[in-house]
Design an enzyme around this catalytic site. Structure first.
Site, PDB file in Angstrom:
ATOM      1  N   ARG A  41      10.313 -50.750-116.921  1.00 12.23           N
ATOM      2  CA  ARG A  41      10.082 -52.198-116.775  1.00 12.23           C
ATOM      3  C   ARG A  41      10.221 -52.892-118.121  1.00 12.23           C
ATOM      4  NH1 ARG A  41       4.743 -52.122-118.187  1.00 12.23           N
ATOM      5  NH2 ARG A  41       3.884 -54.112-118.817  1.00 12.23           N
ATOM      6  N   ASP A  99       3.974 -68.521-111.731  1.00 10.77           N
ATOM      7  CA  ASP A  99       2.619 -67.978-111.626  1.00 10.77           C
ATOM      8  C   ASP A  99       2.713 -66.518-111.217  1.00 10.77           C
ATOM      9  OD1 ASP A  99       1.404 -70.501-112.099  1.00 10.77           O
ATOM     10  OD2 ASP A  99       1.982 -71.071-110.057  1.00 10.77           O
ATOM     11  N   SER A 107       1.726 -57.310-113.485  1.00 10.43           N
ATOM     12  CA  SER A 107       1.322 -58.650-113.068  1.00 10.43           C
ATOM     13  C   SER A 107       0.332 -58.537-111.914  1.00 10.43           C
ATOM     14  CB  SER A 107       2.577 -59.424-112.626  1.00 10.43           C
ATOM     15  OG  SER A 107       2.220 -60.673-112.104  1.00 10.43           O
ATOM     16  N   ASN A 143      -2.099 -61.002-108.999  1.00 12.35           N
ATOM     17  CA  ASN A 143      -2.244 -62.372-108.520  1.00 12.35           C
ATOM     18  C   ASN A 143      -3.610 -62.930-108.915  1.00 12.35           C
ATOM     19  OD1 ASN A 143      -3.893 -61.077-106.714  1.00 12.35           O
ATOM     20  ND2 ASN A 143      -2.903 -61.887-104.865  1.00 12.35           N
ATOM     21  N   ALA A 192      -6.881 -61.371-107.627  1.00 10.43           N
ATOM     22  CA  ALA A 192      -7.325 -60.193-108.397  1.00 10.43           C
ATOM     23  C   ALA A 192      -7.913 -60.640-109.741  1.00 10.43           C
ATOM     24  CB  ALA A 192      -6.150 -59.250-108.615  1.00 10.43           C
ATOM     25  N   ASP A 219      10.794 -65.583-116.614  1.00  7.40           N
ATOM     26  CA  ASP A 219       9.992 -66.459-115.744  1.00  7.40           C
ATOM     27  C   ASP A 219       9.553 -67.737-116.457  1.00  7.40           C
ATOM     28  OD1 ASP A 219       7.639 -65.811-117.257  1.00  7.40           O
ATOM     29  OD2 ASP A 219       6.435 -65.894-115.431  1.00  7.40           O
ATOM     30  N   GLU A 220      10.201 -68.074-117.531  1.00  5.99           N
ATOM     31  CA  GLU A 220       9.596 -69.099-118.375  1.00  5.99           C
ATOM     32  C   GLU A 220      10.642 -69.862-119.184  1.00  5.99           C
ATOM     33  OE1 GLU A 220       6.664 -66.987-120.525  1.00  5.99           O
ATOM     34  OE2 GLU A 220       6.402 -68.553-122.029  1.00  5.99           O
TER      35      GLU A 220
HETATM   36  N1  DCP Z   1       5.619 -58.651-117.740  1.00  2.47           N
HETATM   37  C1  DCP Z   1       5.443 -57.288-117.854  1.00  2.47           C
HETATM   38  N2  DCP Z   1       4.893 -56.752-118.960  1.00  2.47           N
HETATM   39  C2  DCP Z   1       4.530 -57.534-119.960  1.00  2.47           C
HETATM   40  C3  DCP Z   1       4.708 -58.917-119.880  1.00  2.47           C
HETATM   41  C4  DCP Z   1       5.249 -59.458-118.746  1.00  2.47           C
HETATM   42  O1  DCP Z   1       5.803 -56.561-116.933  1.00  2.47           O
HETATM   43  N3  DCP Z   1       4.022 -57.002-121.026  1.00  2.47           N
HETATM   44  C5  DCP Z   1       6.253 -59.185-116.528  1.00  2.47           C
HETATM   45  C6  DCP Z   1       5.313 -59.290-115.381  1.00  2.47           C
HETATM   46  C7  DCP Z   1       5.033 -60.756-115.247  1.00  2.47           C
HETATM   47  C8  DCP Z   1       6.280 -61.384-115.829  1.00  2.47           C
HETATM   48  O2  DCP Z   1       6.769 -60.489-116.800  1.00  2.47           O
HETATM   49  O3  DCP Z   1       4.851 -61.116-113.888  1.00  2.47           O
HETATM   50  C9  DCP Z   1       6.012 -62.745-116.435  1.00  2.47           C
HETATM   51  O4  DCP Z   1       5.061 -62.643-117.482  1.00  2.47           O
HETATM   52  P1  DCP Z   1       3.904 -63.720-117.614  1.00  2.47           P
HETATM   53  O5  DCP Z   1       3.286 -63.498-118.911  1.00  2.47           O
HETATM   54  O6  DCP Z   1       4.440 -65.064-117.339  1.00  2.47           O
HETATM   55  O7  DCP Z   1       2.810 -63.306-116.542  1.00  2.47           O
HETATM   56  P2  DCP Z   1       2.700 -63.671-115.026  1.00  2.47           P
HETATM   57  O8  DCP Z   1       3.818 -64.533-114.569  1.00  2.47           O
HETATM   58  O9  DCP Z   1       2.502 -62.421-114.257  1.00  2.47           O
HETATM   59  O10 DCP Z   1       1.330 -64.446-114.966  1.00  2.47           O
HETATM   60  P3  DCP Z   1       1.029 -65.939-115.400  1.00  2.47           P
HETATM   61  O11 DCP Z   1       0.692 -66.653-114.136  1.00  2.47           O
HETATM   62  O12 DCP Z   1      -0.139 -65.848-116.307  1.00  2.47           O
HETATM   63  O13 DCP Z   1       2.231 -66.494-116.066  1.00  2.47           O
HETATM   64 MG    MG Z   2       4.341 -66.290-115.623  1.00  4.01          MG
HETATM   65 MG    MG Z   3       5.856 -66.049-118.621  1.00  3.38          MG
END
Ligand code: DCP
Ligand code: MG
Ligand code: MG
Length: 800
Positions: free
Chosen positions: A209, A263, A296, A298, A301, A357-358
Site C-alpha cells: 500500500r 473523508d 483508514s 471510518n 470507528a 485524495d486531496e
Molecule cells: N493512507 C495510508 N497510509 C498512510 C496515509 C494515508 O494508507 N500512511 C491512505 C488511506 C487513506 C488515504 O490514504 O484513506 C487518504 O489519507 P488521509 O490522510 O486523507 O486519511 P483519510 O482520508 O482516511 O481520513 P481523513 O478523513 O482524515 O482525511
Molecule cells: Mg482524506
Molecule cells: Mg488526505
C-alpha cells in the site's frame, strides 16, 4: 535448552554425551502402546538420532569423522523456519561435525542452540534468553574448523561485533563475471518468493500500500499538473482571465484557499462497495492480521478511539466490532479521477494535486469577483457545489476547509470533517493553531517537535513554541525551519498553490526478495523492471534521455542471510548509466540499454540483494527535441573521483521528487541541515512520513547534526518501514560529501557511530518488543541502513 545460563548448557551436553545410541537400538523400533504419545515421540526421536549416527559413520571416506573436526560435540541444535543453507544441509553439517540435530523444540532442556534466519516477534520474545543464532554460525565455524562464539551470530541484536571469515571477504571481493560464479539458491520455497519468480514484481507492487501511495502521489502530481496546466492555458485563451492568480500578480487581494480532502478515503470506498456495512465501524488494512496497520477507518470507528495508522490489535481492543476490509487500489484511482475532474471545472485560479485524495485550490478570483460581497458566503457556496458534484460522481464524501492561506485551509479541513465545509477566519485560525501540538501543524511534524523537546522538554504546543521567539527557534531548528515554525505559529504561510517543481526522473527499485541463482534470472528480472518502468513513463506521458541500472550487492562481510527475511542487509551500491537516444522510447529500448549495463558490472549473482532502473532527464513524449547519443558515463558513486560534482550534489530537486511520498515543494535551504518532517499525509494520523536530511559544508555543527539524526531515527523507527529510502540516500550522499570532498572521514564515522549508538539503545529497550512486528522490522531496516553507511565509507576510503 537454549537458555543463556551455562549450567543448562552443561546439563544438555552431559545428556548427549552420556547417551549411547546402541543401548537403545531395537526397542524404539517396536510398536508403541496405543495412545501413549510420550512413548511414540520418544521412540521417534531415538530413531531419528540413530539415523544421524548412521549418517555420521557411513558417509564416504571424505565425510568420515577424521575429516570433520567434531566442533559441535556437546551441542544439540534445532533449526527454526527457513534457512540458507537449507535445514537438510544444516542437519548434515551438524551431524558430520559431531553435533546432535533436534527435530523438535519440545523439551526446553535438550536443545543448546537454535538456528534461525529471522524470528517472529512472538518467538523473539519467547526465545529472548535462548541461544538463537544465524546459520552463518554453523557455516563459518565449519569453515574455520572451530566452534565460533555463538554470541557473535546472535539473532535479534545488532550484529556489529560479529566477526567474519577472511575467506568470505576474499571470495566476494574478487571480481569474476557473474555468469561464472554463484553458489546457487536451490530451495524451491525461496525461489517461489523471490525476484527469481516471474510473477514476483507484480505481486510485490500489488501488495504494498505504501508503494501505491508513494507512486500515486508522484504520478498524480505529474498527471494532474499537466492537465491543470493545459486547462489553465485553454481558459486563458477563451476568456481573458490570466492563468496567474491574483496572489501571484501581487495584487493586494486577500487570498482564498480551498483544501479538499476525501473523508476516510479508503474506508469510504470500502463502504461504497459494501453498503451492508453502513452504520458499522469499518477500517481498511491488510487482512484481519493483528499486526496489520490500519490505513483508514471510518468516523464511527474513530468515535471509539480508532485512528488511521493504528495497529489492528489495538483497534480491536478499542472497538471489538470493527470490520476490516481489503484494499481496492483500482477503485481509489477511479474515485480520485472523479475528484480531479470536478476540481478542474471549479473555476480555480490554481490547483495543486497533493495526493490521491486531496488537493489545494486557489479560489481567490471565484470568491472575490462577480460582485461578491461576503467572501465566506461565496466560498461556502462554491465548496458546497464541489462537494455535491464529487459525491454524485464518486459516491464518496469530501470535506473542504477554506482559509486565507494553505495552512489555515488545512486547519479548517480538520474542523470541516467529516462530510462538511468550514471557512476559518484569521482570528479563529490563530486560536486553533495555538492549541495544537507542534507535531500536529500541517507541514511540520514530529521531527520538529522532538528536536525542540530535546532541549526544551516543556515546549509542547504551538503557542509554547511561539513564546520561545525567533532567535531561540532558529538556534534549535536552523534558520529556515525556525522562521517557518514561527510564521506558522502566527498563522502566516506564504506558500503559493501550485508551486510544484517539474519531475525530472522516474524509477523502479526493489530491495526485498531479491535473490538469484543464475544470470538468466537477473536478466529476466531486468526485463520485468523495464516493463514496470515503461508503464510508469507512459502514465506520466514522458520519455527520458538517460538510463541508470542500480544494483545492491551484499557487502563483503555481511552475512548471507540478513536479519530481515529476504531483506537486502548490508550492501554496496553499484550503478551504471547510459544514454537513451532518439525521441521515442519503448520497453525493448530500455531492455537493450539495461542489459549491457549489467554485463559491465562484476558481482556474484547470488550476492545481489536489490535492483533498480531509473530514467532521468525526463521530457514529454511530444517534445520535439531530439536527444543526441552520448558517451556512456559511469554514475557509480563509489567509482573514481573524476566527477565529484555529480556525486556530491546534495538533494537535487529530482531526488526530492523521486521520493513520491512526499516532498513538499518549498525551497530547502541548502545551508542548513534540515530534518524534513511531513507531509505525505498531513492528517492527524501517525502515518510514516519521510524526513529529508539535507546538509552542506556550511554546517559544521556535529552536535546539531547528531541531534537531527537522532530525531530522524526516533521518528521513523516505529513505523512500518523505518527510514525512507530517499532520506537514506540523501544521508549517504552527505557522507560521500564529507569523505570525498571534505576529506573528513572522522566526522562521517562519528555520525554513523552516533546513529548506531541511538539505534542500540532503542533495540535494547524491552518495551519495544511489545510493539511487535513493525517496530522490529523498522529497527532491522535501520540496522541495515547504519551498516550500509559504514560500508559506504569503507568503500570510499578503502579502510575501516
Ligand atoms: N493512507 C495510508 N497510509 C498512510 C496515509 C494515508 O494508507 N500512511 C491512505 C488511506 C487513506 C488515504 O490514504 O484513506 C487518504 O489519507 P488521509 O490522510 O486523507 O486519511 P483519510 O482520508 O482516511 O481520513 P481523513 O478523513 O482524515 O482525511
Ligand atoms: Mg482524506
Ligand atoms: Mg488526505
Amino acid at each position: 535448552m537454549a537458555s543463556g545460563g551455562e549450567s543448562t548448557g552443561a546439563k544438555s551436553r552431559k545428556y548427549f554425551d552420556d547417551r549411547q545410541v546402541s543401548e537403545e537400538q531395537g526397542k524404539e523400533y517396536g510398536p508403541s502402546e496405543f495412545g501413549n504419545f510420550q512413548q511414540y515421540y520418544r521412540n521417534k526421536k531415538i530413531k531419528l538420532q540413530n539415523h544421524d549416527e548412521i549418517l555420521k559413520n557411513s558417509g564416504p571416506s571424505d565425510e568420515s569423522q577424521k575429516d570433520h573436526p567434531q566442533i559441535f560435540k556437546g551441542c544439540c541444535i534445532y533449526v527454526n523456519g527457513y534457512t540458507n543453507p537449507s535445514i537438510t544441509e544444516l542437519h548434515r553439517i551438524i551431524v558430520l561435525h559431531g553435533g546432535k540435530f533436534s527435530q523438535y523444540l519440545d523439551s526446553k532442556t535438550e536443545v543448546t542452540h537454535i538456528i534461525a534466519s529471522s524470528l517472529t516477534p512472538k518467538k523473539l520474545v519467547e526465545l529472548r534468553t535462548s541461544r538463537v543464532v544465524s546459520p552463518a554460525w554453523i557455516v563459518d565455524s565449519v569453515n574455520q574448523g572451530r566452534l565460533l562464539p555463538w554470541h557473535d551470530f546472535r539473532i535479534g541484536i545488532p550484529r556489529t561485533s560479529q566477526k567474519f571469515l577472511e575467506t568470505r571477504k576474499c571470495d566476494s571481493a574478487t571480481t569474476v563475471p557473474p555468469s561464472e560464479r554463484a553458489p546457487l539458491v536451490t530451495d524451491s520455497r525461496q525461489s517461489a518468493k523471490t525476484a527469481a519468480d516471474p510473477g514476483f514484481l507484480e505481486n510485490y507492487y500489488s501488495r504494498s500500500r505504501l508503494h501505491h501511495l508513494s507512486s500515486w502521489k508522484a504520478e498524480l502530481r505529474s498527471k494532474y499538473q499537466t492537465l491543470i496546466l493545459n486547462h489553465e492555458q485553454q481558459e486563458s485563451r477563451t476568456d481573458s482571465k490570466s492563468s496567474i492568480s491574483p496572489s501571484e500578480r501581487d495584487e493586494p487581494t486577500q487570498r482564498v484557499i480551498f483544501h479538499v480532502d476525501f473523508d476516510c478515503f479508503f474506508a469510504s470506498v470500502a463502504l461504497r462497495s459494501n453498503p451492508e456495512l453502513q452504520g458499522m465501524p469499518v477500517c481498511v488494512g491488510n487482512g484481519g492480521s493483528q499486526n496489520a496497520e490500519i490505513a483508514s477507518c471510518n468516523y464511527i470507528a474513530r468515535k471509539q478511539g480508532v485512528k488511521n495508522g493504528m495497529w489492528m490489535q489495538q483497534a480491536k481492543r478499542l472497538c471489538p466490532d470493527i470490520v476490516c476490509m481489503p484494499y481496492q487500489f483500482e477503485e481509489y484511482e477511479v474515485a480520485s479521477n472523479h475528484l480531479y475532474s470536478v476540481l478542474l471545472e471549479s473555476g480555480a485560479d490554481k490547483i495543486e494535486a497533493v495526493s490521491i485524495d486531496e488537493a489545494l485550490l486557489d479560489m481567490t478570483t471565484a470568491c472575490t469577483s462577480e460582485g461578491a460581497t461576503d467572501i465566506a458566503d461565496r466560498a461556502l457556496l462554491l465548496s458546497q457545489g464541489i462537494r455535491n458534484r464529487v459525491y454524485e460522481l464518486s459516491k464518496c464524501t469530501v470535506s473542504i476547509g477554506v482559509g486565507t492561506n494553505i495552512l489555515q485551509a488545512k486547519i479548517a479541513t480538520k474542523l470541516a470533517k467529516p462530510n462538511g465545509q468550514y471557512f476559518i477566519n484569521e482570528t479563529e485560525a490563530l486560536e486553533v493553531i495555538s492549541k495544537l501540538r507542534i507535531s500536529e501543524l500541517p507541514g511540520l511534524g514530529p521531527s520538529m517537535e522532538s528536536a525542540i523537546q530535546r532541549k526544551s522538554p516543556s515546549i509542547r504546543t504551538v503557542s509554547d513554541a511561539r513564546s520561545l521567539g525567533k532567535a531561540r527557534l532558529q538556534q534549535l531548528l536552523g534558520e529556515k525551519n525556525g522562521e517557518k515554525l514561527l510564521n506558522y505559529s502566527r498563522g502566516i504561510d506564504d506558500r503559493v498553490v501550485g508551486s510544484i517543481s517539474e519531475r525530472k526522473s522516474v524509477s523502479v527499485e526493489v530491495n526485498w526478495g531479491v535473490r538469484f541463482s543464475s544470470i538468466k534470472q537477473v536478466e529476466e528480472f531486468i526485463k520485468s523492471l523495464s516493463q514496470e518502468l515503461y508503464r510508469r513513463l507512459v502514465k506520466l506521458g514522458s520519455r527520458g534521455e538517460a538510463l541508470t541500472l542500480k544494483i545492491q550487492v551484499r557487502a563483503p562481510n555481511a552475512p548471507v542471510d540478513p536479519p530481515k527475511f529476504l531483506g537486502c542487509g548490508e550492501c554496496i551500491s553499484i550503478s551504471r548509466s547510459t544514454s537513451l537516444s532518439g525521441a521515442s522510447i519503448d520497453i525493448d529500448k530500455i531492455v537493450h540499454a539495461a542489459l549491457p549495463l549489467l554485463r559491465k558490472m562484476t558481482m556474484v549473482v547470488s550476492d545481489i540483494r536489490g535492483m533498480g532502473l531509473q530514467i532521468t532527464k525526463l521530457a514529454p513524449f511530444n517534445d520535439d527535441r531530439k536527444s543526441t547519443p552520448k558517451e556512456q558515463m559511469s554514475l557509480d558513486i563509489f567509482a573514481g573521483q573524476e566527477d565529484s560534482s555529480k556525486r556530491n550534489s546534495l538533494v537535487s530537486r529530482d531526488m526530492k521528487f523521486e521520493n513520491g511520498f512526499d516532498l513538499e515543494y518549498e525551497d530547502i535551504d541548502n545551508d542548513e541541515l534540515l530534518s524534513r518532517p511531513d507531509a505525505a499525509n498531513e492528517s492527524d494520523t501517525d502515518a510514516p512520513d519521510p524526513d529529508i536530511v539535507v546538509a552542506t559544508d556550511s554546517n559544521d555543527d556535529t552536535v546539531y547534526l547528531k541531534m537531527l539524526l537522532e530525531a530522524w531515527l526516533n521518528d521513523t523507527a516505529g513505523y512500518q518501514y523505518g527510514p525512507h529510502d530517499d532520506d537514506v540516500k540523501v544521508f549517504q550522499d552527505y557522507l560521500s560529501y564529507l569523505v570525498l570532498q571534505k576529506k573528513n572521514v572522522c566526522k562521517a564515522h562519528d555520525l554513523i557511530d552516533w546513529l548506531r549508538f541511538c539505534l542500540g539503545s532503542r533495540m535494547q529497550n524491552d518495551e519495544m518488543m511489545d510493539k511487535a512486528y513493525y517496530v522490529e522490522e523498522s529497527l532491522y531496516r535501520w540496522l541495515d541502513v547504519v551498516c550500509s553507511y559504514e560500508k559506504d565509507i569503507f568503500a570510499m576510503t578503502g579502510f575501516r
